[in-house]
Design an enzyme around this catalytic site. Structure first.
Site, PDB file in Angstrom:
ATOM      1  N   GLU A  58     -69.382  79.636 -39.106  1.00 11.38           N
ATOM      2  CA  GLU A  58     -68.515  78.721 -39.861  1.00 11.38           C
ATOM      3  C   GLU A  58     -67.137  79.300 -40.152  1.00 11.38           C
ATOM      4  O   GLU A  58     -66.146  78.573 -40.132  1.00 11.38           O
ATOM      5  CB  GLU A  58     -69.170  78.324 -41.194  1.00 11.38           C
ATOM      6  CG  GLU A  58     -70.178  77.194 -41.093  1.00 11.38           C
ATOM      7  CD  GLU A  58     -71.499  77.639 -40.495  1.00 11.38           C
ATOM      8  OE1 GLU A  58     -71.715  78.863 -40.393  1.00 11.38           O
ATOM      9  OE2 GLU A  58     -72.305  76.761 -40.147  1.00 11.38           O
ATOM     10  N   HIS A 127     -79.675  72.955 -48.965  1.00  9.82           N
ATOM     11  CA  HIS A 127     -79.140  71.935 -48.063  1.00  9.82           C
ATOM     12  C   HIS A 127     -78.779  70.645 -48.776  1.00  9.82           C
ATOM     13  O   HIS A 127     -78.574  69.630 -48.124  1.00  9.82           O
ATOM     14  CB  HIS A 127     -80.168  71.601 -46.965  1.00  9.82           C
ATOM     15  CG  HIS A 127     -80.282  72.656 -45.922  1.00  9.82           C
ATOM     16  ND1 HIS A 127     -80.785  73.899 -46.171  1.00  9.82           N
ATOM     17  CD2 HIS A 127     -79.937  72.648 -44.611  1.00  9.82           C
ATOM     18  CE1 HIS A 127     -80.768  74.619 -45.065  1.00  9.82           C
ATOM     19  NE2 HIS A 127     -80.269  73.890 -44.095  1.00  9.82           N
TER      20      HIS A 127
END
Lengths: 326, 364
Positions: A58, A127
């Protein structure tokens, strides 16, 4: 009628056709057609230079996007979910948000960082987070959170064309939501909110998935004669506060609904603005509905207790109106 | 590694320019400590004295149109790239005439006009950005290279590894330059890393690499030139570790207890400016008086810069808010204007210059 998924896809397709500088990168955006199928078909149409699959990195993904924006490319960097954007926070907060300022205005960062945020279905603690407050807190970032397909397409087009770094936070649960989307060319200015439902008794401020929840609650409230006005800011930074104030001055009551945890959430900022600017108009304190102050649990009954449901909104509205529970 | 050698012999003009560039950096940096202690500069100040051969060698190896990006020990680098020293000095003073109007400071010097893309305070944080600049340059069909500077300490950061991985995967035209000056702040190399040749990290992603000493500006110029040619022709990025030494501490607040005075004095024997000047005189390219004249000229220039910075105005309060955002046509200005960070932002309808080539193709 399009789903939000289709609307987002169209926005990217149109903008990539319009401007050669727009390109897309992220994990699984190309050959896999997107982890949530938002980028379906884009690789086939635009080729692998403009739709780039990346390794799971990322910080490198966001860094490449930010750096390419330096000399005028318009990257759309997909974060598979915003939970993973935490790994790229240095790129977003220390670099994208700041290099225009640190350079004295010499450079701008026309980047879009997009992906789903918030709870899905039982994907548990790491998440399911909704931390739009972290991004809205940072001067230099634009934060957009659409709740309908029309808003999603219009805002994403504006975000891509805009010259500021835009954090574009979608919601997985809303990807299948259907709605009317204009056929003609349009965009929605970043910072322009919308009254999603007119009412007179209470103002409910809600964005993204919670706006849908608020509208559901408003339907139920209407049956008992309470007309809720639902205001969807659509963008958190810049924030269309006058739209909210006009509504609160009309209704005299305000309930803010969000998926985020309560401490220092974006709703906390909104409630400060409302109580400060609409003090004389308010007939009861500004109320806030948030997730409980815990990480998201796995079990589906506990998840239901976590994500704000219409029942909690209804209860808060009753409280704002000083009605007893039925 | 393959890659054509770009230039062979140096012309006299360039020989002297290299000397002048190194002296300019040294005099500029050496003027700073006194000004800092007088309160004219504040915050973090990381000086480049001793490392001049690296910055100047690289600048002379690159094409003028190439991009450079660096961390916070970048005064020497931006001066080598071609930014006039007066605006850099003014920025260090925090004045309105500074390169960033006083908004950046020592760690955030930018100059778009010479393609110096900053100036960053997060160790290793800017390395992924180099990939982006290289990506854009290639997308645009520019045959330009991005040179990315960082230190030995930065080579331990996760962002650095991720960036190497991505650069090699896409064969991006980046020359990653690790200026290994043996100390990451106060921690010597062998206490930070099992491998003390930082360039070997390139092996982990299959990238070309080289390690060499950077006390001789001509060696730096030649080796970096070869690496840049390799990257430019699409053969892939290169990781270079250039061994160098800084005479001053990590920053102004560094008492330097981690190394001995003897070590510093010993390293000053390989002072890159001394090495280069001696070579020019020994090879009878220039005389000592000619070099001394350059020294005097440079000192006068630096004095002028200090005077310029001293006499420059402070930024006005309005400048505080001016450059947070761009007031683009896609922002709802009525909402934006309620936010101080937006209200003062500048509307730029006109593209500044060819640097911002937005090729908007009308929709079919």
């Amino acid at each position: 009628m399009l789903t939000m998924r289709e609307a987002l896809n169209q926005a990217m397709r149109e903008e990539m056709s319009r401007d050669q500088n727009v390109f897309l990168l992220g994990e699984e955006v190309g050959a896999y057609q997107g982890a949530y199928k938002i980028t379906q078909g884009l690789l086939a149409q635009f080729g692998e230079w403009r739709v780039r699959d990346t390794p799971i990195a990322e910080e490198a993904i966001a860094g490449l996007a930010v750096g390419s924006a330096f000399i005028g490319l318009r990257p759309i960097a997909e974060m598979m979910t915003f939970n993973f954007a935490i790994l790229a926070m240095d790129m977003i907060v220390n670099h994208a948000a700041k290099y225009r300022y640190m350079s004295g205005g010499q450079i701008r960062c026309p980047m879009v960082l997009r992906g789903p945020s918030g709870a899905a279905a039982q994907v548990a603690a790491q998440h399911s987070q909704a931390f739009e407050a972290w991004f809205a807190h940072v001067p230099g970032l634009v934060v957009a959170m659409p709740s309908t397909p029309k808003d999603a397409k219009g805002l994403l087009k504006a975000a891509i064309r805009d010259d500021n770094p835009v954090i574009f936070m979608e919601n997985e649960v809303l990807y299948n939501l259907k709605g009317e989307v204009p056929d003609e060319e349009y965009h929605i200015p970043l910072g322009q909110g919308e009254v999603k439902r007119l009412g007179k008794d209470v103002t409910i401020v809600a964005w993204s998935r919670c706006c849908v929840t608020a509208l559901a609650a408003a339907e139920t409230l209407a049956k008992e004669g309470i007309e809720a006005e639902v205001v969807d800011p659509r963008t958190l930074r810049p924030f269309d506060e006058d739209l909210v104030f006009d509504s609160v001055r009309k209704t005299g009551r305000c309930v803010i609904v969000e998926e985020a945890w309560p401490v220092a959430s974006f709703g906390a900022w909104v409630s400060d603005r409302v109580q400060r600017e609409c003090f004389d108009a308010l007939d009861s304190p500004v109320l806030r509905i948030n997730a409980p102050d815990v990480p998201m649990p796995y079990s589906k009954v506990l998840e239901k207790a976590y994500v704000p449901q219409p029942e909690r909104v209804i209860e808060a509205v009753h409280q704002a109106l000083y009605r007893r529970e039925h | 590694m393959t890659g054509k050698k770009e230039r062979a012999l140096l012309e006299p003009r360039e020989l002297l320019a290299i000397y002048r560039d190194m002296v300019r950096i040294r005099e500029f940096e050496e003027a700073c400590p006194k000004l800092y202690s007088q309160g004219k500069m504040g915050g973090f100040l990381h000086l480049y004295s001793g490392q001049e051969a690296v910055g100047v060698g690289v600048a002379h190896a690159m094409h003028h149109e190439d991009y450079m990006i660096a961390a916070y020990r970048e005064h020497g680098l931006i001066l080598a790239k071609g930014t006039p020293p007066d605006v850099v000095m003014a920025e260090l003073f925090g004045k309105a005439t500074g390169s960033s109007k006083g908004l950046g400071g020592s760690m955030h010097i930018f100059d778009r006009s010479v393609r110096f893309m900053g100036g960053y305070g997060i160790v290793g944080g800017h390395v992924p950005l180099a990939n982006g600049v290289a990506w854009a340059a290639r997308h645009r069909g520019e045959h330009r290279v991005v040179v990315c500077f960082f230190g030995d300490g930065a080579a331990n950061q996760g962002a650095f590894f991720e960036a190497l991985c991505l650069a090699q995967l896409h064969k991006l035209p980046v020359v990653f330059i690790c200026e290994n000056n043996f100390y990451a702040m106060g921690t010597p190399l062998d206490r930070q890393s099992s491998l003390t040749d930082m360039s070997l990290r390139a092996r982990g992603v299959g990238m070309e690499r080289e390690q060499f000493e950077g006390y001789d500006v001509e060696v730096v110029r030649d080796r970096v030139g070869a690496a840049a040619a390799h990257a430019r022709d699409g053969s892939g990025p290169v990781l270079l570790e250039i061994v160098t030494y800084r005479y001053r501490g990590h920053s102004m607040s560094d008492p330097g207890k981690y190394r001995s005075k003897e070590e510093v004095e010993q390293m000053m024997q390989v002072d890159p400016i001394f090495i280069w000047g001696k070579r020019l005189v020994d090879q009878e390219r220039f005389t000592m008086p000619e070099l001394e004249a350059v020294d005097k000229e440079v000192i006068a220039v630096v004095d002028e810069c200090v005077k310029f910075a001293d006499e420059s105005p402070w930024p006005t309060h309005e400048v505080l808010y001016e450059d947070v955002y761009v007031r683009s046509p896609y922002i709802h200005l009525k909402a934006a204007d309620k936010d101080p960070a937006w209200r003062a932002s500048v509307r730029e309808d006109k593209l500044p210059d060819e640097f911002w080539r937005h090729a908007v193709k009308e929709a079919k």
